[in-house]
Design an enzyme around this catalytic site. Structure first.
Site, short mmCIF file in Angstrom:
data_model
loop_
_atom_site.label_atom_id
_atom_site.label_comp_id
_atom_site.label_asym_id
_atom_site.label_seq_id
_atom_site.Cartn_x
_atom_site.Cartn_y
_atom_site.Cartn_z
N ASP A 140 -14.41 2.46 5.68
CA ASP A 140 -13.55 3.34 5.22
C ASP A 140 -14.10 3.73 3.71
OD1 ASP A 140 -10.87 4.19 4.94
OD2 ASP A 140 -10.80 2.73 3.26
N LYS A 182 -8.27 -1.68 6.16
CA LYS A 182 -8.41 -2.45 4.85
C LYS A 182 -7.24 -3.55 4.76
CE LYS A 182 -7.75 1.47 1.78
NZ LYS A 182 -8.06 2.60 2.53
N ARG A 189 -13.27 12.19 3.46
CA ARG A 189 -12.16 12.89 3.72
C ARG A 189 -11.65 13.50 2.65
NH1 ARG A 189 -8.54 8.55 5.29
NH2 ARG A 189 -6.92 10.05 5.66
N HIS A 193 0.94 -1.13 0.04
CA HIS A 193 -0.10 0.33 0.00
C HIS A 193 0.93 1.28 0.08
CE1 HIS A 193 -4.39 1.36 0.76
NE2 HIS A 193 -3.58 2.51 1.05
N SER A 241 -7.64 4.01 7.83
CA SER A 241 -8.14 3.67 6.69
C SER A 241 -7.07 2.70 5.82
CB SER A 241 -7.89 4.99 5.89
OG SER A 241 -8.01 4.86 4.59
#
Ligand code: URA
Length: 443
Positions: free
Chosen positions: A161, A187, A168, A82, A183
């Site tokens: 999320d 995930k 956001r 990520h 967030s």
């Protein structure tokens, strides 16, 4: 307990209980807490922060807002990657199939563009037919069958999320350590990953432009990740100029196809893909060490197996793979304009933030939650930091729906380039690596 009370307690800097965090997050996910109250709560967290205990509870609550994929029947250590977000950061599109093609299971839940940064989901959805909303059962089956599935948050998996992320994006509450941790980590826990390669960006195109703040974010995520059961290796990487040459959804997919098919490769993009893939192969226990992982990653990229895996995944997720096999079939933007160098010289600076904002204005990102994305919009850079250009040579090509739209950002893109007589000092692409055991410089 009501939402107003929870908002005002956070606004006053009070540490919230796990119950209070659950109340507001679940209330919002179920639609009982409206957008305007959640926006106020997010802003209160943005200014007051959260303790590590609160952030851990936020991660657990957001994870528990939906189902968790149980991948325990799939052999191998499940690894994901990520990024905290950048301009032209398309690494996930390459490393997920690359590492999966070498046998490490990659369950990946990504997000959409946030602010001026692009998102993997928007890029994937630029491929006609590509669905990113698999059910949990389909997600698990695909990871078992193909070794990788690429999806987004849905009503079934991390729905908190899904809603908070979109809010956001349009309420200027992205730059918050606890909200980023909630967030990203929710995930990763929900998808069933056991280890994570986390790319924490710094520079003008990143969420945090200075290294010290990015380093705090990396440490924070590594600590909270390990507390919630996720092994994280984080890299601090430069995002002061865009990564690669393409910025904009389909343009970036195309750049990844070129890299995976060996037809063209931006050196910074290729290097970051290989480094991250090597680390993922180590985390996935497929390679003994970085050097072995790097050799495996290079051979899988050069052999074309990453490309074949990407096509396989896309086909399973209903994409029209003819666009991957022959990208020239894809429609081009209605309008385009080439910006030329006004003098001879070296590009001494290329501002990623200006390029990211211009790409959003061209239609590649959103200003409001409901805004549609123009997948063909964006910018191709012909020169990057350190490159030489003669007067009249192209610096960038802008793609958009109308000539007027392009005209509205042309000056800003031009101003993103600084041209000087001497080449700039080189900047390292990767600064350091962080794990739970500390930080080490990257050579
Ligand atoms: N990526 C995410 O998934 N969430 C954030 O908040 C930032 C980057």
């Amino acid at each position: 307990m009501n939402a107003i009370e929870i908002i005002s307690r956070k606004q006053a800097g009070t540490e919230l209980s796990a119950d209070e965090i659950r109340e507001i997050v679940f209330g919002y996910t179920r639609g009982e807490v409206p957008d305007y109250q959640m926006s106020a709560f997010l802003m209160a967290v943005y200014f007051q922060g959260m303790t590590q205990r609160e952030t851990g509870d936020l991660v657990r609550t957001m994870t528990a807002s939906g189902r968790r994929a149980d991948l325990s029947n799939i052999p191998g250590r499940k690894v994901d990657k990520h990024s905290t977000g950048g301009v032209g950061d398309k690494v996930s599109l390459v490393v997920a199939p690359l590492v999966a093609s070498l046998g490490v299971p990659i369950p990946m839940i990504s997000g959409r563009g946030l602010g001026h940064t692009g998102g993997t989901l928007d890029k994937l959805e630029s491929i006609p037919g590509f669905t990113t909303t698999l059910s949990v059962a389909q997600f698990i089956r695909q990871v078992a069958d193909l070794g990788c599935a690429l999806i987004g948050q849905t009503d079934e998996i991390v729905p908190a999320d899904r809603k908070m992320y979109a809010l956001r994006d349009v309420t200027s509450t992205v730059r918050s350590l606890p909200l980023i941790a909630g967030s990203i980590l929710s995930k990763k826990l929900a998808e069933g990953a056991q280890a994570l390669m986390l790319d924490v960006k710094f520079g003008r195109g990143a969420i945090f432009d200075n290294v010290a703040e990015a380093r705090s974010l990396a440490k924070y995520l590594v600590d909270i990740g390990s507390e919630t059961g996720l092994e994280i290796t984080a890299l601090l990487t430069d995002m002061d100029q865009p990564l690669g040459y393409a910025v904009g959804n389909w343009l970036e997919v195309r750049e990844c196809l070129d890299l995976m098919r060996g037809t063209a490769a931006a050196p910074d993009l290729k290097e970051l893909c290989l480094v991250q893939a090597a680390i993922m192969l180590t985390l996935g226990e497929r390679a003994e060490n970085y050097t072995e992982g790097r050799a495996l990653a290079e051979s899988a990229l050069h052999s074309g197996s990453a490309f074949l895996k990407f096509v396989e995944i896309a086909h399973r997720q209903q994409a029209e793979v003819r666009f991957l096999e022959n990208p020239d079939l894809y429609p081009t933007a209605n309008a385009n304009r080439v910006l030329e160098a006004k003098r001879n010289g070296y590009v001494s600076d290329l501002n990623a933030l200006s390029i990211g904002q211009a790409a959003v204005s061209l239609g590649a990102g959103r200003m409001r939650k409901e805004d549609p994305v123009d997948y063909t919009a964006g910018i191709i850079l012909h020169r990057k930091r350190g490159d030489y250009a003669e007067k009249g040579q192209p610096l960038a090509t802008l793609f958009g729906a109308t000539v007027d739209r392009i005209a509205s950002v042309a000056a800003a893109v031009e101003a993103a380039f600084t041209i000087e007589d001497t080449p700039p000092a080189s900047r390292p692409l990767i600064l350091s690596r962080l794990t739970i055991n500390g930080e080490e410089n990257w050579e």
